[in-house]
Design a protein around this motif. Structure first.
Motif, PDB file in Angstrom:
ATOM      1  N   GLY A  40       0.812  -1.201   0.000  1.00 45.60           N
ATOM      2  CA  GLY A  40       0.000   0.000   0.000  1.00 45.60           C
ATOM      3  C   GLY A  40       0.851   1.259   0.000  1.00 45.60           C
ATOM      4  N   PHE A  41       1.925   1.265   0.797  1.00 49.72           N
ATOM      5  CA  PHE A  41       2.820   2.423   0.835  1.00 49.72           C
ATOM      6  C   PHE A  41       3.517   2.607  -0.518  1.00 49.72           C
ATOM      7  N   ILE A  42       3.919   1.506  -1.149  1.00 49.15           N
ATOM      8  CA  ILE A  42       4.610   1.595  -2.439  1.00 49.15           C
ATOM      9  C   ILE A  42       3.687   2.176  -3.504  1.00 49.15           C
ATOM     10  N   ARG A  43       2.418   1.740  -3.515  1.00 49.51           N
ATOM     11  CA  ARG A  43       1.463   2.279  -4.497  1.00 49.51           C
ATOM     12  C   ARG A  43       1.222   3.769  -4.273  1.00 49.51           C
ATOM     13  N   LYS A  44       1.110   4.178  -3.025  1.00 49.57           N
ATOM     14  CA  LYS A  44       0.750   5.561  -2.707  1.00 49.57           C
ATOM     15  C   LYS A  44       1.933   6.516  -2.820  1.00 49.57           C
ATOM     16  N   SER A  45       3.087   6.136  -2.261  1.00 52.87           N
ATOM     17  CA  SER A  45       4.217   7.079  -2.151  1.00 52.87           C
ATOM     18  C   SER A  45       5.316   6.844  -3.168  1.00 52.87           C
ATOM     19  N   GLN A  46       5.315   5.707  -3.848  1.00 52.76           N
ATOM     20  CA  GLN A  46       6.313   5.391  -4.869  1.00 52.76           C
ATOM     21  C   GLN A  46       7.738   5.688  -4.382  1.00 52.76           C
ATOM     22  N   PRO A  47       8.199   4.977  -3.366  1.00 51.03           N
ATOM     23  CA  PRO A  47       9.564   5.205  -2.864  1.00 51.03           C
ATOM     24  C   PRO A  47      10.615   4.791  -3.878  1.00 51.03           C
ATOM     25  N   CYS A  48      11.786   5.383  -3.749  1.00 52.00           N
ATOM     26  CA  CYS A  48      12.869   5.046  -4.680  1.00 52.00           C
ATOM     27  C   CYS A  48      13.627   3.810  -4.230  1.00 52.00           C
ATOM     28  N   LEU A  49      13.550   3.462  -2.951  1.00 49.93           N
ATOM     29  CA  LEU A  49      14.244   2.293  -2.419  1.00 49.93           C
ATOM     30  C   LEU A  49      13.398   1.632  -1.352  1.00 49.93           C
ATOM     31  N   VAL A  50      13.542   0.314  -1.224  1.00 47.58           N
ATOM     32  CA  VAL A  50      12.896  -0.439  -0.158  1.00 47.58           C
ATOM     33  C   VAL A  50      13.964  -1.237   0.568  1.00 47.58           C
ATOM     34  N   PHE A  51      14.076  -1.032   1.881  1.00 46.06           N
ATOM     35  CA  PHE A  51      14.964  -1.828   2.720  1.00 46.06           C
ATOM     36  C   PHE A  51      14.106  -2.821   3.499  1.00 46.06           C
ATOM     37  N   CYS A  52      14.449  -4.087   3.406  1.00 40.76           N
ATOM     38  CA  CYS A  52      13.558  -5.124   3.918  1.00 40.76           C
ATOM     39  C   CYS A  52      14.307  -6.134   4.779  1.00 40.76           C
ATOM     40  N   ARG A  53      13.812  -6.374   5.992  1.00 41.35           N
ATOM     41  CA  ARG A  53      14.293  -7.479   6.814  1.00 41.35           C
ATOM     42  C   ARG A  53      13.828  -8.785   6.159  1.00 41.35           C
ATOM     43  N   PRO A  54      14.674  -9.815   6.109  1.00 38.22           N
ATOM     44  CA  PRO A  54      14.292 -11.026   5.371  1.00 38.22           C
ATOM     45  C   PRO A  54      13.121 -11.783   5.976  1.00 38.22           C
ATOM     46  N   ALA A  55      12.972 -11.721   7.320  1.00 32.79           N
ATOM     47  CA  ALA A  55      11.887 -12.478   7.933  1.00 32.79           C
ATOM     48  C   ALA A  55      11.453 -11.800   9.227  1.00 32.79           C
ATOM     49  N   MET A  56      10.150 -11.635   9.367  1.00 32.17           N
ATOM     50  CA  MET A  56       9.550 -11.154  10.616  1.00 32.17           C
ATOM     51  C   MET A  56       8.295 -11.985  10.856  1.00 32.17           C
ATOM     52  N   GLN A  57       7.702 -11.827  12.014  1.00 32.05           N
ATOM     53  CA  GLN A  57       6.487 -12.558  12.311  1.00 32.05           C
ATOM     54  C   GLN A  57       5.386 -12.163  11.316  1.00 32.05           C
ATOM     55  N   GLY A  58       4.892 -13.134  10.585  1.00 30.85           N
ATOM     56  CA  GLY A  58       3.833 -12.882   9.611  1.00 30.85           C
ATOM     57  C   GLY A  58       4.302 -12.288   8.306  1.00 30.85           C
ATOM     58  N   PHE A  59       5.618 -12.250   8.073  1.00 27.35           N
ATOM     59  CA  PHE A  59       6.130 -11.654   6.830  1.00 27.35           C
ATOM     60  C   PHE A  59       7.380 -12.399   6.374  1.00 27.35           C
ATOM     61  N   ASP A  60       7.481 -12.610   5.060  1.00 24.75           N
ATOM     62  CA  ASP A  60       8.659 -13.242   4.467  1.00 24.75           C
ATOM     63  C   ASP A  60       9.057 -12.411   3.250  1.00 24.75           C
ATOM     64  N   ALA A  61      10.329 -12.028   3.150  1.00 30.29           N
ATOM     65  CA  ALA A  61      10.782 -11.181   2.051  1.00 30.29           C
ATOM     66  C   ALA A  61      10.564 -11.828   0.690  1.00 30.29           C
ATOM     67  N   ARG A  62      10.499 -13.143   0.658  1.00 22.12           N
ATOM     68  CA  ARG A  62      10.287 -13.800  -0.646  1.00 22.12           C
ATOM     69  C   ARG A  62       8.967 -13.377  -1.280  1.00 22.12           C
TER      70      ARG A  62
END
Length: 475
Positions: A40-62
């Protein structure tokens, strides 16, 4: 995309420390902890970069990388983790991640990967990204020190290089001539926290022992004939930064002992000096030889080998890299097409097959030189096998006519009947001179590199240049 917005997909405590620095630099930072919020943030704000932790509770970078591959336009994704490893880095890079970092996140590193701030909106071309035909994992690195490749062997080495870039550990980079050892060394330096400090390279094979010692450690006035003043050495010049010892296996055994002291104690004595000089230098070394074999033969000190080989990076030969040959060929063809003001050139299927079948004894350096030649001969394209000029095979009088049509029309001379006849138009000594000058131009005056390209010794090259100077040529 907004050049001034960055999205972090992570736990707040792992990233908020860098937010004030980003704000001071004029950047907006977003934070998400799940896939829905991130998209949702990417669609709205169109950031130039995304920094992502590979794994969190309920989320997987894949899952995020799957979305990135499926989207027409998606910001680059950089994976960052507190405890990285080469296997995980290779996996995420192969899935399309732009880069893989080990924490902590630091502004001096983030700023290197930010796109430049747009100066005017008059050229909106959202459908023309910087690498329109290159997969996301094909090119990585800060600034101009990009490592091109998507073969697993390259990604594995690149992941290890990223993992150790910010440490002070010595790195021994090995591989055949032309595989890109110096490029990897520069990549390590510019990915480290020493990127704003000097990078100093010296070729250990280019100088005899007594001169090499002076170049490395400097000398005092009067230390030897011709030493008319104190001269700092490469280690002093590299203080705070990185020194590259190229072709380390060519170093004399006596000098190896002095180098070992620098690695162990971070200090040395200038030639003819009595004061000890202390330095803070990160040491990288390269070799194209079997260094362990040299140790077994007594030609290289075992203790120095162990001290240099803290982090070993073994670069694969080009013939072992599969489709990377075509990827690199396209990269170099585009580079030289732009340099010579030509349009983008395509390759015929026969040319692609030839590139894949060739053994590449000179590796990436040979491919780069071949592509410059092919671009110049192809003109408007496409690049065909005959443009590689790897011998007389496949050439006909008609081929030679087409390559030199403009020159032949101007001179009104008949086309040559063979490659040998075409080359005989120019005297051998003149052709030799042009090749030597061209090699110096390509290597920006580096005589050692030029000699390698020409397949001659540095001494032979030096003698030839002295001849040209006597003829009044400024070289």
């Amino acid at each position: 995309m907004s050049a001034r917005t960055v999205l972090f997909i992570a736990e707040p405590q792992s990233v908020t420390a860098v937010f004030p620095t980003l704000k001071a630099a004029g950047l907006q930072a977003g934070l998400a902890d799940n896939l829905t919020g991130a998209l949702g943030f990417i669609r709205k704000s169109q950031p130039c970069l995304v920094f992502c932790r590979p794994a969190m509770q309920g989320f997987d970078a894949r899952s995020l990388l799957d979305q990135a591959r499926a989207a027409d336009a998606f910001p680059p994704v950089i994976i960052f983790t507190p405890n990285g490893n080469a296997e995980e880095a290779t996996r995420f890079l192969s899935m399309g991640a732009r880069d893989y970092w080990v924490e902590p996140l630091a502004w001096d590193k983030i700023k290197l990967v930010l796109p430049p701030e747009p100066t005017a909106p008059q050229q909106p071309e959202p459908t023309a990204p910087s690498q329109p035909q290159r997969p996301p994992a094909a090119q990585a690195g800060p600034g101009k020190f990009h490592i091109i490749g998507r073969h697993e062997a390259v990604l594995r080495v690149l992941a290890l290089a990223r993992q150790v870039a910010r440490s002070k550990a010595t790195v021994l980079i090995s591989g055949e001539s032309g595989t890109g050892k110096e490029m990897f060394a520069r990549y390590l330096h510019h990915s480290s926290d020493r990127t704003d400090k000097p990078f100093v390279a010296i070729n250990c094979a280019a100088l005899p022992e007594h001169l090499l010692e002076s170049e490395l450690f400097g000398h005092e006035k009067g230390a030897f004939t011709g030493a008319i003043s104190r001269k700092p050495g490469k280690f002093e010049l590299a203080h705070g930064g990185t020194i590259l010892l190229d072709e380390i296996t060519e170093m004399d055994l006596g000098l190896q002992a002095k180098l070992l002291r620098v690695l162990q104690e971070s200090e040395f004595d200038r030639v003819g000096g009595v004061e000890t000089v202390s330095v803070d230098v990160r040491v990288l070394a390269t070799t194209n030889r079997d260094i362990e074999g040299a140790v077994a033969e007594g030609k290289f000190r075992q203790d120095l080998f162990y001290r240099l080989n803290v982090i070993p990076l073994k670069l694969p030969a080009l013939r072992e890299r599969g489709d990377d040959v075509l990827l690199l060929a396209e990269f170099f063809a585009n580079k030289f097409s732009a340099a010579y003001g030509l349009g983008q050139l395509a390759f015929t299927e026969n040319a692609k097959n030839w590139l894949m079948d060739y053994d590449w004894p000179g590796n990436v350096r040979e491919l780069q030189n071949l592509m410059e030649r092919a671009v110049l001969l192809a003109g408007a394209g496409p690049i065909q096998t005959r443009h590689f000029l790897m011998g007389d095979e496949g050439w006909t009088p008609d081929d030679l006519t087409s390559v030199g049509a403009e020159q032949q029309a101007a001179s009104q001379t008949p086309p040559p009947a063979s490659m040998a006849e075409a080359l005989s138009v120019m005297p051998l000594h003149e052709m030799e001179k042009r090749l030597i000058l061209k090699s110096l131009e390509e290597t920006t005056g580096n005589r050692t590199r030029a000699a390698e390209l020409l397949g001659i010794s540095v001494r032979t090259l030096r003698n030839k240049l002295n001849e040209y100077k006597k003829q009044g040529l400024d070289v």
